[in-house]
Design a protein around this motif. Structure first.
Motif, PDB file in Angstrom:
ATOM      1  N   ALA A   1       0.232   2.995   6.731  1.00 51.41           N
ATOM      2  CA  ALA A   1       1.085   2.716   7.902  1.00 51.41           C
ATOM      3  C   ALA A   1       1.508   4.023   8.566  1.00 51.41           C
ATOM      4  O   ALA A   1       1.486   4.137   9.803  1.00 51.41           O
TER       5      ALA A   1
ATOM      6  N   LEU B   1      -0.830  -4.726   4.273  1.00 53.43           N
ATOM      7  CA  LEU B   1      -1.287  -4.256   5.593  1.00 53.43           C
ATOM      8  C   LEU B   1      -1.260  -5.416   6.582  1.00 53.43           C
ATOM      9  O   LEU B   1      -0.829  -5.259   7.732  1.00 53.43           O
TER      10      LEU B   1
ATOM     11  N   LEU C   1       2.116  -6.086   7.923  1.00 51.88           N
ATOM     12  CA  LEU C   1       2.559  -5.141   8.965  1.00 51.88           C
ATOM     13  C   LEU C   1       1.672  -5.198  10.214  1.00 51.88           C
ATOM     14  O   LEU C   1       1.799  -4.360  11.112  1.00 51.88           O
TER      15      LEU C   1
ATOM     16  N   ILE D   1      -1.378  -4.401  10.493  1.00 56.34           N
ATOM     17  CA  ILE D   1      -2.225  -3.213  10.619  1.00 56.34           C
ATOM     18  C   ILE D   1      -3.678  -3.673  10.441  1.00 56.34           C
ATOM     19  O   ILE D   1      -4.044  -4.177   9.388  1.00 56.34           O
TER      20      ILE D   1
END
Ligand code: HAM
Length: 420
Positions: free
Chosen positions: A148, A245, A248, A250
């Motif tokens: 991140a 991930l 988030l 991402i």
């Protein structure tokens, strides 16, 4: 340039004033960003004992076997200009026992690195990286935090359309089994491989997976997959990293041929690629290195980090997001009588935190005005003997064109009020 002029060494670059502003911006941004995530800066020396990189990065890697700037010092010690920052950071962490202060040590750096690679666009012999190392946690949340930081810091620096390539190369033990399987698979193809890949067959066969040569890419297409050699714990760890991930938002692409060029990695490895770059399109690379601290003489301690190449970021980033700060006030001296008053006033302005400059070449008023414009000055103070007799200076706003006489002792107040 005369032929007697000495030039910089191939693969090294001067950062000239019209570029250094972008570097300062990037560096300020990195400092702020890292503090947001709870990382503290570490600075290590430019050179280290060669042994640190031989043991840390691995003697079979390209970096150690052919790219290091290594020399003997006067005591005949073998010294190397650091080709990367992870091994020096771990050396420092161990030497100063930083782990005693907190069980999870979060460090970042902005620094030079030196590699004797063939220079080309995006590949230099002295280059710069910013990066982080988190030492002490084996858990997948920290893997996701590191990715991140890499991803969001690059986005905030203005990079776009980034691709995160993600892989897990498992623990050292499963890598040994995978290496044997890969050699078994590649053996019948040895005759078709390039000289580089042939020599990697024994020293570092995993790197052959990373080949850019089209017919080798075809060969390795059928190679065994690292994912088949991961233990159940490795798979669970990897799945949790991916799930964090996703939490988030991402985006990432799994790439089971992603083999990083350094030997210390275990489990999570990743790279971030920018389409705005040419052949050298990796802006950032990193991963977990759970055995490195032990290899360098510490207690078994897990670690993970990344480093991003600053030259590549500046090549890939859209134009600088804010303008270079310019001289706000330029003092114009009409005649010699005004010079010392101007010089003193210049000091007072700077002392109050105002960007200010004046002419040191005793040029004509016209040239001084041209210089004020070239520097992007907003305000000009014109100081001459006539005005000084009345204790005033001419105060001109270059943006609006307005001009008025003001008392010398009210200059500071006038500028602070940002008049027009
Ligand atoms: P690396 O992949 O060797 O990893 O380098 C990281 C980044 O540095 C690359 O993605 C690239 O942007 C930049 N870079 C590398 N070599 C050059 C070069 N010759 N010229 C310009 N830029 C270059 C490492 O260095 C690891 N220490 C990263 C890491 C930290 N892994 C765990 N913690």
């Amino acid at each position: 340039m005369s032929k007697n002029t000495i030039r910089s060494i191939k693969g090294t670059h001067d950062i000239l004033p019209d570029q250094s502003w972008r570097w300062q911006q990037l560096e300020n941004h990195v400092h702020d960003f890292m503090h947001r995530y709870g990382y503290r800066e570490i600075r290590t020396p430019v050179f280290e004992r060669t042994e640190l990189f031989a043991r840390g990065v691995g003697t079979d890697t390209d970096i150690v076997s052919k790219e290091m700037y290594t020399f003997r010092d006067m005591s005949n010690n073998s010294i190397t200009l650091k080709p990367e920052l992870t091994a020096p950071v771990i050396r420092s962490y161990l030497q100063h026992n930083l782990g005693r202060l907190t069980p999870l040590t979060k460090l970042y750096y902005i620094d030079h690195a030196f590699r004797q690679e063939r220079p080309q666009a995006g590949r230099y012999r002295q280059f710069h990286q910013y990066g982080v190392e988190a030492l002490g946690s084996p858990h997948p949340e920290i893997d996701a935090e590191i990715i991140a930081i890499a991803y969001f810091s690059l986005l905030e620096l203005g990079l776009e359309n980034l691709t995160i390539k993600l892989n897990s190369i498992g623990s050292r033990e499963c890598r040994i089994a995978f290496r044997a399987a890969l050699q078994h698979f590649l053996k019948p193809h040895l005759g078709d491989l390039s000289e580089t890949s042939k020599s990697r067959f024994n020293t570092n066969p995993l790197r052959i997976l990373d080949t850019k040569i089209p017919h080798e890419i075809e060969i390795v297409q059928g190679a065994p997959a690292m994912s088949d050699y991961l233990t159940a714990e490795d798979v669970q760890h990897y799945n949790q990293v991916k799930s964090h991930l996703n939490d988030l938002n991402i985006p990432f692409e799994e790439d089971n041929k992603l083999v990083r060029g350094l030997d210390y990695y275990t489990r999570t490895t990743f790279e971030i690629i920018s389409p705005a770059l040419g052949a050298q399109n990796s802006v950032c690379g990193g991963g977990r290195y759970d055995g490195l601290i032990e290899t360098l003489g510490g207690k078994p301690t897990p670690g993970i980090g990344f480093a991003a190449g600053i030259e590549r970021i500046l090549m890939a980033a859209a134009v600088s997001q804010s303008e270079e700060p310019t001289v706000l006030v330029y003092l114009i001296v009409i005649d010699d009588d005004g010079r010392s008053t101007a010089f003193k006033l210049l000091h007072d302005l700077r002392d109050k935190g105002i960007n200010a400059d004046m002419d040191y070449l005793h040029r004509s008023m016209k040239s001084q005005l041209r210089e004020a414009n070239r520097l992007g000055a907003e305000l000009v103070l014109i100081i001459g003997s006539e005005e000084l007799k009345d204790g005033t200076v001419q105060f001109k706003n270059l943006k609006t064109g307005s001009q008025k006489a003001i008392p010398l002792d009210s200059v500071l107040a006038e500028i602070s009020e940002k008049p027009d």
